[in-house]
Design a protein around this motif. Structure first.
Motif: not given
Lengths: 186, 239
Positions: A115-116, A119, A134, A144
């Protein structure tokens, strides 16, 4: 109310009533085409503007220097079937059911996605019947933020770009490189 | 092109307004005296129905008939999709409220996307993890705090199936609570032990709510409205 007034003057007769009768007749005739149009837009295809920079630079590449928005064809027939990674999909926002959102599918059910930042966890497993979506750009509120979304929220796929003439044509989602950091289930 | 033009012209030709007081004479006017006696045909050709009884004027051209049918179907679909619809329901998850088999539910589509839905309403929703439709009761709206597991059963029976089983064995007071995120709701069946609901798949986006169940219509003699079961609890201090 206006129809009643037109009816009353039509009963009285005269040139004006004839005009009103014709106008109301044509208005009603054209209004009968509204339900088929709504059905077509909701279930077959729709042409919509893309707002915001979340799919930059794929869609709205000039969001910073122009007010122009991309016009896209959204295909809605069987939208929830045969979803693949890389497809650009339109879905109802899980945070606000009255808004629709455009994002790219990153993970399918069973995938494990790195994840980015917003998150809370580093990795996320996509549950059954869900998708990890995304935006292409940095300014994107996507999975996220709200986690994997249910595939039932998907209402359509962006299949063609219509409006900026130089980029008009089919959306070749299969040529888009897959995002790194996705452990694919199958 | 020349073959389609007459059809298009016939399609685009304005029919007579229905509220016109006197019938317009037919297109090739034979004579002024006979025009009042001939029945008005809008779209049938003048010599088409010469053998038998001519088609009534509201039938019109076959293409126009098809178009009218399509428009009518689309209008009905609009009502069915956005105003009200009816569907059969089965399953044990709402058992005290609905029977296992043979229920027919009236669903108000005006409440789709959770519009005007309150805690305690029964809703029909798209199950987020497969492609079926479920009927459950709303127990939490955005911002509410809900118990994630089945409430502990004090009568010694198992707390429930699936996620709730571990909590039931703990005894009273167990379980954790979450706040329902914005745009979501918490949905639980009335029959806690045989219901797969938010305790299993988490909060459901309001966008998946198809409508509010307002009545059961199974045999029409047993018609009954489904009302909000939420009641104010009597507190002992008030007496």
């Amino acid at each position: 109310m206006a129809a009643r007034w037109a009816w009353g003057s039509a009963a009285a007769g005269g040139q004006r009533s004839k005009f009103l009768r014709q106008v109301s007749h044509y208005l009603i005739r054209y209004a009968t085409w509204i339900p088929p149009l709504i059905w077509f837009n909701a279930y077959v295809a729709q042409v919509t503007f893309i707002r915001g920079p979340s799919m930059y630079p794929f869609l709205n590449p000039h969001y910073n220097d122009s007010l122009r928005e991309d016009l896209c064809l959204v295909w809605k027939l069987y939208a929830q079937e045969g979803l693949r990674r890389g497809m650009v999909v339109v879905f109802r926002n899980p945070y606000d059911p009255n808004k629709t959102t455009v994002k790219r599918i990153v993970g399918l059910p069973g995938d494990v996605v790195r994840t980015k930042p917003p998150y809370p966890y580093e990795h996320a497993a996509v549950p059954e019947g869900h998708l990890w979506v995304e935006g292409d750009g940095d300014k994107s509120q996507d999975s996220n933020y709200y986690g994997p979304i249910s595939a039932r929220l998907v209402t359509g796929r962006v299949t063609h770009v219509v409006s900026p003439w130089e980029r008009a044509g089919r959306v070749r989602w299969w040529e888009h490189p897959l995002r790194a950091g996705v452990h694919r289930a199958a | 092109m020349p073959s389609t033009t007459p059809i298009l012209r016939r399609l685009l030709r304005p029919t007579r307004p229905r509220l016109s007081p006197q019938p317009r004479p037919p297109r090739p006017p034979p004579s002024s005296s006979s025009s009042t006696t001939t029945p008005p045909h809008t779209n049938t050709p003048p010599n088409g129905g010469a053998t038998g009884t001519p088609a009534p004027s509201w039938v019109g051209h076959p293409l126009r008939l098809i178009l009218t049918t399509l428009k009518f179907v689309a209008f009905t679909h609009l009502l069915w999709e956005y105003v009200i619809s009816m569907a059969p329901a089965s399953g044990p998850s709402m058992l005290p409220t609905f029977e296992v088999l043979g229920e027919w539910l009236l669903v108000s589509k005006l409440h789709r996307f959770g519009r005007g839905v309150a805690v305690g309403d029964v809703v029909a929703y798209n199950i987020p993890i497969n492609d079926e439709v479920g009927v459950k009761r709303v127990l939490g709206l955005p911002g509410d705090y809900v118990l994630m597991e089945t409430p502990a059963d004090h009568h010694g029976a198992d707390g429930g199936v699936g996620a709730g089983a571990g909590v039931g064995s703990q005894g009273g007071g167990g379980g954790s609570m979450i706040q329902v995120p914005k745009g979501h709701c918490w949905i639980v069946g009335d029959n806690l032990v045989a219901s797969r609901d938010s305790r299993y798949f988490g909060p459901v986006p309001l966008a998946l709510i198809r409508g509010k169940v307002i009545a059961t219509v199974r045999p029409f003699s047993e018609f009954r409205w489904i009302d909000n079961a939420l009641r104010k609890a009597d507190s002992p201090d008030e007496d």
